[in-house]
Structures are given as C-alpha cells and as structure tokens.
Design an enzyme around this catalytic site. Structure first.
Site, mmCIF file in Angstrom:
data_model
loop_
_atom_site.group_PDB
_atom_site.id
_atom_site.type_symbol
_atom_site.label_atom_id
_atom_site.label_comp_id
_atom_site.label_asym_id
_atom_site.label_seq_id
_atom_site.Cartn_x
_atom_site.Cartn_y
_atom_site.Cartn_z
ATOM 1 N N ILE A 18 -73.712 23.940 7.695
ATOM 2 C CA ILE A 18 -74.908 24.610 7.153
ATOM 3 C C ILE A 18 -74.790 24.693 5.633
ATOM 4 O O ILE A 18 -73.747 25.081 5.111
ATOM 5 C CB ILE A 18 -75.013 26.058 7.681
ATOM 6 C CG1 ILE A 18 -74.913 26.119 9.200
ATOM 7 C CG2 ILE A 18 -76.268 26.756 7.155
ATOM 8 C CD1 ILE A 18 -76.177 25.852 9.935
ATOM 9 N N LYS A 168 -56.033 19.400 8.989
ATOM 10 C CA LYS A 168 -57.094 20.090 9.737
ATOM 11 C C LYS A 168 -57.848 20.934 8.719
ATOM 12 O O LYS A 168 -57.434 22.022 8.357
ATOM 13 C CB LYS A 168 -56.490 20.966 10.844
ATOM 14 C CG LYS A 168 -57.371 21.199 12.038
ATOM 15 C CD LYS A 168 -58.494 22.175 11.928
ATOM 16 C CE LYS A 168 -58.294 23.580 11.526
ATOM 17 N NZ LYS A 168 -59.570 24.131 10.972
ATOM 18 N N PRO A 169 -58.962 20.388 8.190
ATOM 19 C CA PRO A 169 -59.705 21.161 7.196
ATOM 20 C C PRO A 169 -60.458 22.312 7.855
ATOM 21 O O PRO A 169 -60.603 22.340 9.079
ATOM 22 C CB PRO A 169 -60.681 20.134 6.616
ATOM 23 C CG PRO A 169 -60.826 19.077 7.658
ATOM 24 C CD PRO A 169 -59.599 19.097 8.518
ATOM 25 N N SER A 170 -60.950 23.215 7.022
ATOM 26 C CA SER A 170 -61.743 24.333 7.545
ATOM 27 C C SER A 170 -62.979 23.803 8.260
ATOM 28 O O SER A 170 -63.579 22.809 7.853
ATOM 29 C CB SER A 170 -62.172 25.227 6.395
ATOM 30 O OG SER A 170 -63.257 26.047 6.799
ATOM 31 N N GLU A 171 -63.396 24.511 9.286
ATOM 32 C CA GLU A 171 -64.591 24.112 10.033
ATOM 33 C C GLU A 171 -65.844 24.187 9.154
ATOM 34 O O GLU A 171 -66.841 23.545 9.431
ATOM 35 C CB GLU A 171 -64.776 24.957 11.310
ATOM 36 C CG GLU A 171 -64.440 26.441 11.221
ATOM 37 C CD GLU A 171 -62.946 26.766 11.399
ATOM 38 O OE1 GLU A 171 -62.160 26.370 10.513
ATOM 39 O OE2 GLU A 171 -62.595 27.427 12.375
ATOM 40 N N LEU A 237 -38.883 26.948 15.277
ATOM 41 C CA LEU A 237 -37.871 26.728 14.236
ATOM 42 C C LEU A 237 -38.257 25.611 13.268
ATOM 43 O O LEU A 237 -37.448 24.746 12.942
ATOM 44 C CB LEU A 237 -36.501 26.442 14.865
ATOM 45 C CG LEU A 237 -35.904 27.590 15.667
ATOM 46 C CD1 LEU A 237 -34.599 27.166 16.327
ATOM 47 C CD2 LEU A 237 -35.675 28.804 14.772
ATOM 48 N N CYS A 277 -58.626 33.078 -3.764
ATOM 49 C CA CYS A 277 -57.476 33.877 -3.330
ATOM 50 C C CYS A 277 -56.948 34.720 -4.477
ATOM 51 O O CYS A 277 -56.439 35.804 -4.267
ATOM 52 C CB CYS A 277 -56.395 32.959 -2.780
ATOM 53 S SG CYS A 277 -55.971 31.637 -3.910
ATOM 54 N N GLU A 378 -58.751 42.610 1.490
ATOM 55 C CA GLU A 378 -59.375 41.493 0.776
ATOM 56 C C GLU A 378 -60.838 41.365 1.226
ATOM 57 O O GLU A 378 -61.115 41.335 2.414
ATOM 58 C CB GLU A 378 -58.623 40.196 1.099
ATOM 59 C CG GLU A 378 -59.121 39.023 0.296
ATOM 60 C CD GLU A 378 -58.350 37.741 0.599
ATOM 61 O OE1 GLU A 378 -58.073 37.471 1.779
ATOM 62 O OE2 GLU A 378 -58.030 37.013 -0.352
ATOM 63 N N LYS A 448 -44.866 39.214 -1.122
ATOM 64 C CA LYS A 448 -45.284 40.109 -0.027
ATOM 65 C C LYS A 448 -46.220 39.392 0.971
ATOM 66 O O LYS A 448 -45.973 38.241 1.336
ATOM 67 C CB LYS A 448 -45.904 41.378 -0.637
ATOM 68 C CG LYS A 448 -44.878 42.211 -1.420
ATOM 69 C CD LYS A 448 -45.460 43.053 -2.515
ATOM 70 C CE LYS A 448 -46.155 44.311 -2.093
ATOM 71 N NZ LYS A 448 -46.663 45.081 -3.249
ATOM 72 N N GLY A 451 -47.823 35.405 0.955
ATOM 73 C CA GLY A 451 -47.323 34.091 1.345
ATOM 74 C C GLY A 451 -45.836 33.877 1.229
ATOM 75 O O GLY A 451 -45.089 34.750 0.789
#
Ligand code: NAD
Length: 479
Positions: A18, A168-171, A237, A277, A378, A448, A451
């Site tokens: 969209i 795998k990109p964002s939808e 692991l 971010c 956030e 923290k 990440g």
C-alpha cells in the site's frame, strides 16, 4: 522472490503493498512459505560451497561488490521510487539512501580486498595465525523504515566475508531487496549467493531463523522481535547481530547555541516522520532555557512542511503504514491520559490532499515524567517528549533511566562537559553539537535493549566471520 537462479511468484496469500501517501494499492508481492524458506536456504547452502564463490579471491569478490554499487547507482531512480512508494519517505531522502547504499557496497568492497589475516605472537618454536572464515548461510532480516541502507549494511559485509545470504525484507518494503538482487546477478554474483524471500515475520522470518542450515542471523527491527529471534538462536547456538529499537535522549544545556540545537533536535525526531531507530525522542532541556527552547521548538515544528513525499519542498511524508499511524495515535491518547500536554501536533494534518494518506503532524508533548509510557516506550513516529533537568548529575540519571541505549545527542559550548556526559550516557552512538551524522566507516549498534554487536566499520566484516587458529610447527623434530 529470488531463490537460487529462479524468480518465483506465489499468488496465494500475496502481500498487498500500500502506498502510505495515498492509500492506493501499489501491487501484490509474493509471500514466502516455509517451503520457499527451505528452498532459499538450500540454494544458499549449495552456493556457498561452490568453488565459484568459495574459492573466489577477495579482490575478485570485491569487484563484484563494486559492480553492485555501479548497478545501484545506474538504477537509482527505480530504487528510490520503490522505497518512496512503499514507505512514504520524501523523495530527497530516498535518493540520499540509494546513494548511501551504493557507498556501503564500495566500502565493503575495499574492506574485502584489504583486510588480512594475522600472525599472532608465538610462545615457542611454532608459527601461530588467525584466519577468518565465513559462517556459511547468513539470514538477514530487515525493517521497513530504511530498507535501502539497512539491507546494504547486512548484505555487503556478509558477502565481503564470503557468506551466502537469504534476505527476508519487511513485509511493508519488499521491493528494493528484489531489485538489488537482480542487480547483483547482473553484476556477476553467482546464483544462490543472494536469495530474497519477501514474507511475514510470523511465517518466513521464524522458519528462516529456525532453519538448521542458517549459521548466523543479522536482524534489524523491534526489540520484542529481536528478543524472540535471540532466544531461537540461543537454543540453536548460532550467533546473532541485533540492531534494535531506541528511546534516545537529546540534551540541550543552557550554554548551547539554541537555534542550532533546536534545528538539530527537530531534524533528529521529525526527519523520516520519526521512523528512525536513532530518533532523538526524549528531549532534556536545562531548566534556565526550557521555556525559550520549547517556544522555538514549537515554532520550528509548526513550520515543517508535511506533504506528499514526491512534492518539491516536502520535509515530512506520511507514516509508513496506516497500522503504524494507528499505534502512534494510541500513544498520543495514552500521553493525554497520563497527564501530558500536547504543545503542538497531536493530530492528522487537515489539508484535503493528504486525507487519504497515513499522515501525522509533528508533535511535541510536555509535562510527562520520565516514567510515563510515551517517554519510556519507543513510539517510532514524529513525537517528541520534552523534559527539564537541573544539572549534569540529574541529566545523566534521567537520560540513562531507560531500557534502551542506542544513541544520544548533546548540545553545549563546553567541550569538557560534552566529554563527561558523552562518556556517562549509556548509548552506542553519541552526537555532540550535531545529530544523525552517520558514517559507514564507524561501527554502529546499541547498548542495553538496543542490541548486540556492531555493524559498519571494518569490524562489520568480522561480524560475519569466525576466526580459525592455525599452528605450524617450526623446529625440526628429533629423530
Ligand atoms: P519488526 O521487529 O516488527 O520487524 C522487523 C523484521 O523482522 C521484519 O522483516 C519482520 O517481518 C521480521 N520479524 C518479526 N518478527 C519476527 C520473528 N519472530 N522471527 C523472524 N523475523 C521476524 O520491526 P519493524 O516494525 O519492521 O521496524 C521498526 C523497528 O525497527 C523499531 O523498533 C526500530 O527502532 C527498529 N530499527 C532499528 C534499527 C537499528 O539499527 N538499531 C534500525 C531501523 C529500525
């Protein structure tokens, strides 16, 4: 999607793309199923073992990366247009991000060609070395706010390091990754070394992270998703690189150049409609200049031109999706409920030409304590919470009283104070008398809950490699 050397279309459960500026459907995009994920990982697993990629000398790998950069530049118009159609960023910013993505490929091409192995200090009659090898198949999972640059920052160093990648990109922003994959094939990247599978996090993302042949995951996105991915990786692991969310403090001391500070703060939260971010979403102002700063900030916010992203002079486009605008609106309600005062914004723009898009006004909120929900969580929108502080100690305590630690900004004329505060704030990046200045040559990442690991810089290649120790006996064995 691109799996191995095959372009595949799936019409079942296709994703609707969209345009957030108009509400119109752009097109439909295939959504990868678990079977597609398995096929993509198999293609990558096979490709990374083929001599065409495994034995390609670093300077030749670098040439392919350079050619990908050339291809990105040659297709800049198409890439910038796709990103603008899918996430609504203003045209100027989309163009800048395409240029930045090409620069990322060039930087890692240079790194690929020049990074060496090490001879380590021996403690006896032997030679000891450290060499660096790829993990194999790397899963790259990305968000929607800046697919051009976020994806380049993962794919380029992972390839420079000798891996094969499944992206795998964002939808919400599936297309630029597909175009870059096409460019990469044209640039001579062997088939299967870069596979792109658009799809949802719940189906494609989860299956990818859980796949036994994925040996490393590089993720950028929200903290909750990062935590879910990290727990699967812990069980398996395998290493992860996580670039997560933030609630970055932006600080104005009373000796700062207030006009420059206000412009920097406004850019830090309103550029990209706050969907960054590193958005400086908590502003701390020293009490003596609080009223002056607030007055100038509100005037600045009200002067920002919110418009269709392809309009000349547009400074802020829409929110990237209607769902995300809904979340922002809910947070504004929460702010009101918790006693916040909306100094400006707090609503959709009233212009008729914007009514079908997911637009939202630049918003400034005051009177909330640091513990209030909109100050703690956030928002990922053009929403700034303003708080006052008394002195350096009070500021550092408030700035660090957050689960996040991605970035911070400090405005002051006193370089000694800037140094002390920059070192005291728990954040992966601190800007002094500037904000959102970023360089591919400088490692980036979070403290923290923001990440684990650092992308960019020369160590950005090492994120995608494991070291191997080699010992060579040197003395002649006694017979
Ligand atoms: P998101 O976490 O919802 O999704 C990011 C990606 O992860 C998408 O591709 C999604 O499909 C996938 N995903 C979601 N759940 C998954 C799971 N369980 N397993 C595997 N894949 C999964 O984030 P978003 O809403 O797309 O992006 C916004 C977030 O990204 C914000 O929190 C923002 O701060 C963060 N972000 C961080 C940085 C950084 O460098 N630190 C940069 C940009 C954005």
């Amino acid at each position: 999607m691109l799996i191995g050397d095959e372009w595949i279309t799936r019409s079942a459960d296709a994703l609707e793309s969209i345009n957030p500026a108009t509400g119109a459907v752009n097109y439909h995009v295939s959504a990868a199923t678990e079977t597609d994920v398995n096929a993509a990982v198999a293609a990558a697993h096979e490709a990374v073992r083929q001599p065409a990629w495994r034995d390609l000398l670093p300077h030749k790998r670098a040439r392919i990366l350079q050619r990908i950069a050339d291809g990105i530049e040659a297709n800049a118009e198409e890439l910038a247009t796709l990103q603008m159609l899918e996430n609504g960023k203003v045209w100027r910013e989309c163009q800048a991000q395409v240029a930045a993505a090409a620069a990322v490929y060039r930087y890692f091409a240079a790194a690929c060609e020049t990074l060496g192995s090490e001879v380590t200090p021996a403690r006896g009659d032997y030679l000891s070395m450290t060499v660096y090898e790829p993990y194999g198949v790397v899963a790259a999972i990305t968000p929607w706010n800046s697919p051009m640059t976020m994806e380049a920052q993962k794919i380029a160093p992972a390839l420079a390091a000798g891996n094969a990648v499944v992206l795998k990109p964002s939808e919400i922003t599936p297309s630029v990754g597909l175009v870059v994959a096409r460019i990469a094939r044209e640039a001579g990247l062997p088939p299967g070394v870069l596979n792109v599978i658009p799809g949802t996090g719940a189906v494609a993302g989860r299956a990818l992270v859980a796949h036994r042949d994925v040996r490393m995951v590089s993720f950028t996105g929200g903290t909750a998703s990062g935590r879910a991915i990290a727990s699967v990786a812990a069980e398996r692991l395998i290493p992860v690189g996580l670039e997560l969310g933030g609630k970055s403090p932006h600080v104005i001391f009373d000796d700062a150049d207030l006009d420059a500070a206000v412009a920097g703060v406004a850019g830090g939260i309103f550029e990209g409609s706050g969907q960054s971010c590193v958005a400086g979403s908590r502003l701390f102002v020293q009490r003596r200049v609080y009223d002056t700063v607030l007055e100038r900030l509100v005037a600045h916010a009200e002067g920002i031109r919110v418009d269709l992203p392809d309009t000349d002079g547009a400074q802020m486009g829409p929110i990237a999706s209607f769902a995300q605008r809904g979340r922002i609106e809910q947070m504004i309600e929460t702010a009101r409920r918790e006693g916040g005062c909306i100094a400006t914004g707090g609503r959709r723009p009233s212009e008729k030409r914007l009514e079908n898009g997911a637009f939202y006004q630049p918003t400034v909120i005051t009177d909330l304590p640091n513990q209030a929900t909109p100050v703690r969580e956030e928002i990922f929108g053009p929403v700034l919470c303003v708080l006052a502080f008394d002195d350096e100690a009070d500021l550092v305590a408030q700035a660090n009283d957050t689960a996040f630690g991605l970035a911070a900004g400090i405005w002051t004329a006193d370089y000694r104070r800037a140094w002390r505060v920059a070192r005291a704030i728990e954040a992966g990046t601190v800007w002094i008398n500037t904000y959102k200045q970023l360089s591919i040559a400088t490692p980036f990442g979070g403290f923290k809950d923001s990440g684990i690991g650092r992308e960019k810089g020369l160590s950005g290649v090492r994120l995608y490699q494991q070291s191997k120790a080699l010992y060579w006996q040197l003395d002649t064995p006694a017979r």
